[in-house]
Design a protein around this motif. Structure first.
Motif, PDB file in Angstrom:
ATOM      1  N   GLY A  10       0.825  -1.193   0.000  1.00 46.30           N
ATOM      2  CA  GLY A  10       0.000   0.000   0.000  1.00 46.30           C
ATOM      3  C   GLY A  10       0.860   1.244   0.000  1.00 46.30           C
ATOM      4  N   HIS A  11       0.401   2.264  -0.713  1.00 48.02           N
ATOM      5  CA  HIS A  11       1.063   3.570  -0.745  1.00 48.02           C
ATOM      6  C   HIS A  11      -0.011   4.641  -0.649  1.00 48.02           C
ATOM      7  CE1 HIS A  11       4.078   1.012  -2.690  1.00 48.02           C
ATOM      8  NE2 HIS A  11       4.950   1.834  -2.129  1.00 48.02           N
ATOM      9  N   TYR A  12       0.352   5.793  -0.095  1.00 45.90           N
ATOM     10  CA  TYR A  12      -0.591   6.901  -0.054  1.00 45.90           C
ATOM     11  C   TYR A  12       0.136   8.235  -0.010  1.00 45.90           C
ATOM     12  CZ  TYR A  12       0.114   7.549   4.999  1.00 45.90           C
ATOM     13  OH  TYR A  12       0.643   7.805   6.235  1.00 45.90           O
ATOM     14  N   LEU A  13      -0.572   9.244  -0.473  1.00 42.99           N
ATOM     15  CA  LEU A  13      -0.141  10.635  -0.371  1.00 42.99           C
ATOM     16  C   LEU A  13      -1.262  11.400   0.301  1.00 42.99           C
ATOM     17  CD1 LEU A  13       1.237  11.299  -3.967  1.00 42.99           C
ATOM     18  CD2 LEU A  13       2.576  11.218  -1.876  1.00 42.99           C
ATOM     19  N   GLN A  14      -0.905  12.287   1.214  1.00 43.47           N
ATOM     20  CA  GLN A  14      -1.899  13.139   1.869  1.00 43.47           C
ATOM     21  C   GLN A  14      -1.588  14.592   1.546  1.00 43.47           C
ATOM     22  OE1 GLN A  14      -2.575  12.331   6.013  1.00 43.47           O
ATOM     23  NE2 GLN A  14      -3.577  14.299   6.334  1.00 43.47           N
ATOM     24  N   PHE A  15      -2.577  15.284   1.005  1.00 41.03           N
ATOM     25  CA  PHE A  15      -2.483  16.706   0.685  1.00 41.03           C
ATOM     26  C   PHE A  15      -3.580  17.414   1.468  1.00 41.03           C
ATOM     27  CE2 PHE A  15      -1.131  14.372  -3.096  1.00 41.03           C
ATOM     28  CZ  PHE A  15       0.125  14.905  -3.304  1.00 41.03           C
ATOM     29  N   VAL A  25      -5.406   6.181   6.276  1.00 40.68           N
ATOM     30  CA  VAL A  25      -5.805   7.260   7.176  1.00 40.68           C
ATOM     31  C   VAL A  25      -7.332   7.233   7.242  1.00 40.68           C
ATOM     32  CG1 VAL A  25      -5.754   9.767   7.546  1.00 40.68           C
ATOM     33  CG2 VAL A  25      -3.821   8.653   6.420  1.00 40.68           C
ATOM     34  N   ALA A  26      -7.904   7.427   8.417  1.00 44.30           N
ATOM     35  CA  ALA A  26      -9.365   7.395   8.557  1.00 44.30           C
ATOM     36  C   ALA A  26     -10.034   8.425   7.644  1.00 44.30           C
ATOM     37  CB  ALA A  26      -9.759   7.640  10.005  1.00 44.30           C
ATOM     38  N   ALA A  27     -11.134   8.027   7.032  1.00 46.56           N
ATOM     39  CA  ALA A  27     -11.848   8.864   6.061  1.00 46.56           C
ATOM     40  C   ALA A  27     -13.072   9.524   6.679  1.00 46.56           C
ATOM     41  CB  ALA A  27     -12.293   8.008   4.878  1.00 46.56           C
ATOM     42  N   THR A  54     -12.602   3.457   8.107  1.00 50.83           N
ATOM     43  CA  THR A  54     -11.244   2.927   8.106  1.00 50.83           C
ATOM     44  C   THR A  54     -11.024   1.771   7.129  1.00 50.83           C
ATOM     45  OG1 THR A  54     -11.794   1.473   9.952  1.00 50.83           O
ATOM     46  CG2 THR A  54     -10.796   3.613  10.496  1.00 50.83           C
ATOM     47  N   THR A  55     -12.081   1.300   6.467  1.00 54.29           N
ATOM     48  CA  THR A  55     -11.944   0.165   5.553  1.00 54.29           C
ATOM     49  C   THR A  55     -12.756   0.374   4.285  1.00 54.29           C
ATOM     50  OG1 THR A  55     -13.809  -1.047   6.509  1.00 54.29           O
ATOM     51  CG2 THR A  55     -11.613  -1.491   7.435  1.00 54.29           C
ATOM     52  N   ILE A  56     -12.407  -0.410   3.251  1.00 54.21           N
ATOM     53  CA  ILE A  56     -13.176  -0.420   2.014  1.00 54.21           C
ATOM     54  C   ILE A  56     -13.494  -1.859   1.631  1.00 54.21           C
ATOM     55  CG2 ILE A  56     -12.251   1.728   1.071  1.00 54.21           C
ATOM     56  CD1 ILE A  56     -10.412  -0.058  -0.694  1.00 54.21           C
ATOM     57  N   GLY A  65      -7.694   5.044  -5.058  1.00 57.91           N
ATOM     58  CA  GLY A  65      -8.802   5.884  -4.656  1.00 57.91           C
ATOM     59  C   GLY A  65      -8.351   7.211  -4.075  1.00 57.91           C
ATOM     60  N   ILE A  66      -9.311   8.100  -3.988  1.00 63.50           N
ATOM     61  CA  ILE A  66      -9.124   9.417  -3.397  1.00 63.50           C
ATOM     62  C   ILE A  66     -10.290   9.649  -2.442  1.00 63.50           C
ATOM     63  CG2 ILE A  66      -9.004  11.904  -3.849  1.00 63.50           C
ATOM     64  CD1 ILE A  66      -8.028  11.193  -6.681  1.00 63.50           C
ATOM     65  N   TYR A  67      -9.990  10.225  -1.283  1.00 64.51           N
ATOM     66  CA  TYR A  67     -11.047  10.505  -0.320  1.00 64.51           C
ATOM     67  C   TYR A  67     -10.646  11.665   0.590  1.00 64.51           C
ATOM     68  CZ  TYR A  67      -8.285   7.626   2.945  1.00 64.51           C
ATOM     69  OH  TYR A  67      -7.293   7.110   3.741  1.00 64.51           O
ATOM     70  N   LEU A  68     -11.631  12.142   1.339  1.00 68.54           N
ATOM     71  CA  LEU A  68     -11.412  13.232   2.289  1.00 68.54           C
ATOM     72  C   LEU A  68     -11.267  12.696   3.709  1.00 68.54           C
ATOM     73  CD1 LEU A  68     -14.096  15.759   1.003  1.00 68.54           C
ATOM     74  CD2 LEU A  68     -11.613  15.844   0.630  1.00 68.54           C
ATOM     75  N   ILE A  69     -10.439  13.391   4.497  1.00 69.32           N
ATOM     76  CA  ILE A  69     -10.304  13.029   5.909  1.00 69.32           C
ATOM     77  C   ILE A  69     -10.899  14.127   6.760  1.00 69.32           C
ATOM     78  CG2 ILE A  69      -8.319  11.554   5.567  1.00 69.32           C
ATOM     79  CD1 ILE A  69      -6.575  13.872   6.617  1.00 69.32           C
TER      80      ILE A  69
END
Length: 124
Positions: free
Chosen positions: A25-30, A59-61, A89-91, A120-124
């Protein structure tokens, strides 16, 4: 920004086991926006569990999900799907055109070298 690495948990009613396959798994947070990618390749000792598959998020959505799913039934077919959230926290992944979720038998019976890629892309 540099991508962060995380190891997504892959669960079900009876949990699958990655064995000699790989899951990354990889992620970027902006700010409040998170982009993530999960890549799963089945190995010869991978077991697929029982029940619908669930993957943890990095990261929790709070909502605002959009995403794509690519599944490769090696040498046979490709499948593309959308994704839904099961919690913050899951999909889990719906099989296109139906109410079933991805599992050991959906959208096909999984085997060695099959792949699942979720972005995917989502908001936190």
């Amino acid at each position: 920004e540099n991508a962060q690495v995380y190891v997504p948990a892959w669960t079900a009613s009876v949990n699958p086991a990655i064995g000699n396959g790989t899951i990354t798994g990889h992620y970027l947070q902006f700010g409040r926006l998170v982009w993530f990618r999960i890549a799963l390749t089945m190995g010869t000792t991978t077991t697929y569990g029982t029940g619908s598959w669930v993957f943890t998020l990095p990261v929790a959505a709070s909502g605002g999900f959009t995403g794509n799913v690519y599944a490769l039934d090696a040498g046979t077919a490709n499948y593309i799907s959308g994704l839904i959230t099961a919690s913050t926290t899951t999909i889990s992944i719906p099989v296109s055109g139906g109410s079933n979720l991805y599992s050991s038998a959906n959208p096909f019976t999984w085997a060695t070298t099959d792949q699942l890629i979720i972005t995917g892309i989502y908001l936190i």
